[in-house]
Design a protein around this motif. Structure first.
Motif, PDB file in Angstrom:
ATOM      1  N   THR A  41       0.816  -1.211   0.000  1.00 32.32           N
ATOM      2  CA  THR A  41       0.000   0.000   0.000  1.00 32.32           C
ATOM      3  C   THR A  41       0.852   1.265   0.000  1.00 32.32           C
ATOM      4  OG1 THR A  41      -0.177  -0.123   2.416  1.00 32.32           O
ATOM      5  CG2 THR A  41      -1.949  -1.124   1.130  1.00 32.32           C
ATOM      6  N   THR A  45      -2.591   3.026  -3.529  1.00 26.72           N
ATOM      7  CA  THR A  45      -3.799   2.662  -2.801  1.00 26.72           C
ATOM      8  C   THR A  45      -4.495   1.530  -3.533  1.00 26.72           C
ATOM      9  OG1 THR A  45      -4.119   4.864  -1.862  1.00 26.72           O
ATOM     10  CG2 THR A  45      -6.080   3.479  -2.081  1.00 26.72           C
ATOM     11  N   ARG A  48     -10.782  -1.095  -3.889  1.00 28.34           N
ATOM     12  CA  ARG A  48     -11.625  -1.552  -2.782  1.00 28.34           C
ATOM     13  C   ARG A  48     -11.985  -3.029  -2.917  1.00 28.34           C
ATOM     14  NH1 ARG A  48     -15.089   1.221   1.060  1.00 28.34           N
ATOM     15  NH2 ARG A  48     -16.781  -0.145   1.737  1.00 28.34           N
ATOM     16  N   VAL A  51      -9.240  -5.157  -1.569  1.00 32.55           N
ATOM     17  CA  VAL A  51      -9.253  -5.190  -0.106  1.00 32.55           C
ATOM     18  C   VAL A  51     -10.369  -6.100   0.397  1.00 32.55           C
ATOM     19  CG1 VAL A  51      -9.436  -3.800   1.985  1.00 32.55           C
ATOM     20  CG2 VAL A  51      -8.221  -2.900  -0.007  1.00 32.55           C
ATOM     21  N   LEU A  66      -0.936  -1.607   7.881  1.00 26.54           N
ATOM     22  CA  LEU A  66      -0.924  -1.081   6.515  1.00 26.54           C
ATOM     23  C   LEU A  66      -0.145   0.220   6.421  1.00 26.54           C
ATOM     24  CD1 LEU A  66      -4.692  -1.676   5.752  1.00 26.54           C
ATOM     25  CD2 LEU A  66      -2.789  -3.019   4.850  1.00 26.54           C
ATOM     26  N   ILE A  92      -9.583   0.843   2.362  1.00 24.42           N
ATOM     27  CA  ILE A  92      -9.305  -0.204   3.348  1.00 24.42           C
ATOM     28  C   ILE A  92     -10.479  -0.474   4.283  1.00 24.42           C
ATOM     29  CG2 ILE A  92      -6.853   0.341   3.287  1.00 24.42           C
ATOM     30  CD1 ILE A  92      -7.235   1.592   6.111  1.00 24.42           C
ATOM     31  N   LEU A  95     -11.725  -4.007   5.518  1.00 24.72           N
ATOM     32  CA  LEU A  95     -10.963  -4.814   6.466  1.00 24.72           C
ATOM     33  C   LEU A  95     -11.542  -4.749   7.868  1.00 24.72           C
ATOM     34  CD1 LEU A  95      -7.257  -4.130   5.464  1.00 24.72           C
ATOM     35  CD2 LEU A  95      -8.636  -6.157   4.968  1.00 24.72           C
ATOM     36  N   ALA A  99      -7.736  -4.184  10.132  1.00 27.75           N
ATOM     37  CA  ALA A  99      -6.784  -3.072   9.969  1.00 27.75           C
ATOM     38  C   ALA A  99      -6.309  -2.664  11.355  1.00 27.75           C
ATOM     39  CB  ALA A  99      -7.442  -1.908   9.243  1.00 27.75           C
TER      40      ALA A  99
END
Length: 279
Positions: A41, A45, A48, A51, A66, A92, A95, A99
């Motif tokens: 990352t 980026t 989505r 992720v 991250l 993110i 997650l 995360a």
């Protein structure tokens, strides 16, 4: 009480899981280790839906640490970063609790004079995430005033200071191509082992020789045991220059700590990789 362990990646050409389809490698890695550094990352980026696939392949208790994109930390140096930060946080979001911390790795040129910028940046971050900062300017490790200034800034924001321990690696000259490459790229800073929060994060770099890697982490076993007994929940990332044995070593670190703290939950048994066949 829980100790998480992991590596700098979840796929490596020398790991058994690398033979699996790319969409299954993280799931396999997650049966070996329960945390991973999100280094990719830093470069961009992620989409989505990418992720979302990470979330689908991991248990809710799995930890992603991250790294913020370099456009935020290195190119704009934490200034005027509202748009890329919002894009990253949106990407993110799937997650959820996985995360574990957003990792703010700062360039070596980011020194004590820049701490005010870091203070402003941390103040604008949403409280829905935890944050951890890695610095590489030598003054933060050798100048007491700079150390205290950074610690005060991080403590005020409930952020952690991530040490990257390379002292075992730089203790003697390199002996392999991978070590020689790392010798020119990895930071040389003094050892730091003070936790600022209840969830410390450590990055440890050993050698390609597993015996020397294990010898070098003895102090971290002691520190980790002490943290657990204090009620902290640490995460340890084990690196070696070639990373060939990193998942095995990460599990070994966990086992060594668990020998001293028997009430610590064991890691799950790794998912076996079935041999490939023609039919």
């Amino acid at each position: 009480m829980r100790l998480h362990v992991g590596c700098a990646m979840w796929s490596h050409r020398l790991w058994p899981g690398h033979r699996l389809p790319s969409a299954e490698r993280l799931r396999h890695y997650g049966s070996w280790c329960d945390a991973v550094e999100g280094n990719t990352t830093f470069y961009a980026t992620p989409a989505r839906d990418t992720v979302e696939s990470w979330a689908a392949q991991t248990e809710p208790g799995f930890r992603f640490v991250l790294k913020l994109p370099k456009v935020i930390t290195h190119e704009r140096r934490l200034t005027d970063v509202g748009e890329p930060l919002r894009a990253f946080l949106d990407a993110i979001e799937p997650l959820g609790p996985r995360a574990h911390a957003l990792w703010i790795q700062l360039p070596g040129s980011f020194g004590p004079a820049d701490v005010a910028t870091l203070t402003r940046f941390l103040a604008q971050l949403p409280r829905s995430h935890r944050y951890a900062v890695e610095v590489r300017h030598p003054a933060f490790f050798t100048d007491d005033r700079a150390t205290r200034l950074l610690e005060a800034t991080l403590t005020a924001a409930s952020a952690e200071w991530i040490p990257f321990d390379t002292t075992a690696f730089f203790a003697s000259p390199p002996t392999s191509d991978a070590e020689r490459d790392a010798w020119t790229k990895k930071p040389r800073v003094p050892l730091r082992s003070l936790a600022l929060t209840d969830r410390p994060i450590v990055r440890y770099l050993g050698r390609d020789d597993s015996t020397r890697t294990v010898e070098g982490w003895r102090r971290w076993v002691d520190v980790t045991v002490a943290w657990l007994r204090e009620g902290r929940s640490p995460t340890m990332f084990v690196h070696t220059p070639d990373n060939a044995e990193a998942p095995v070593l990460a599990r070994r670190f966990h086992d060594e700590v668990r020998t001293r703290v028997p009430e610590l939950d064991a890691l799950p048994e790794p998912i076996p990789v079935e041999p490939l066949t023609l039919f």
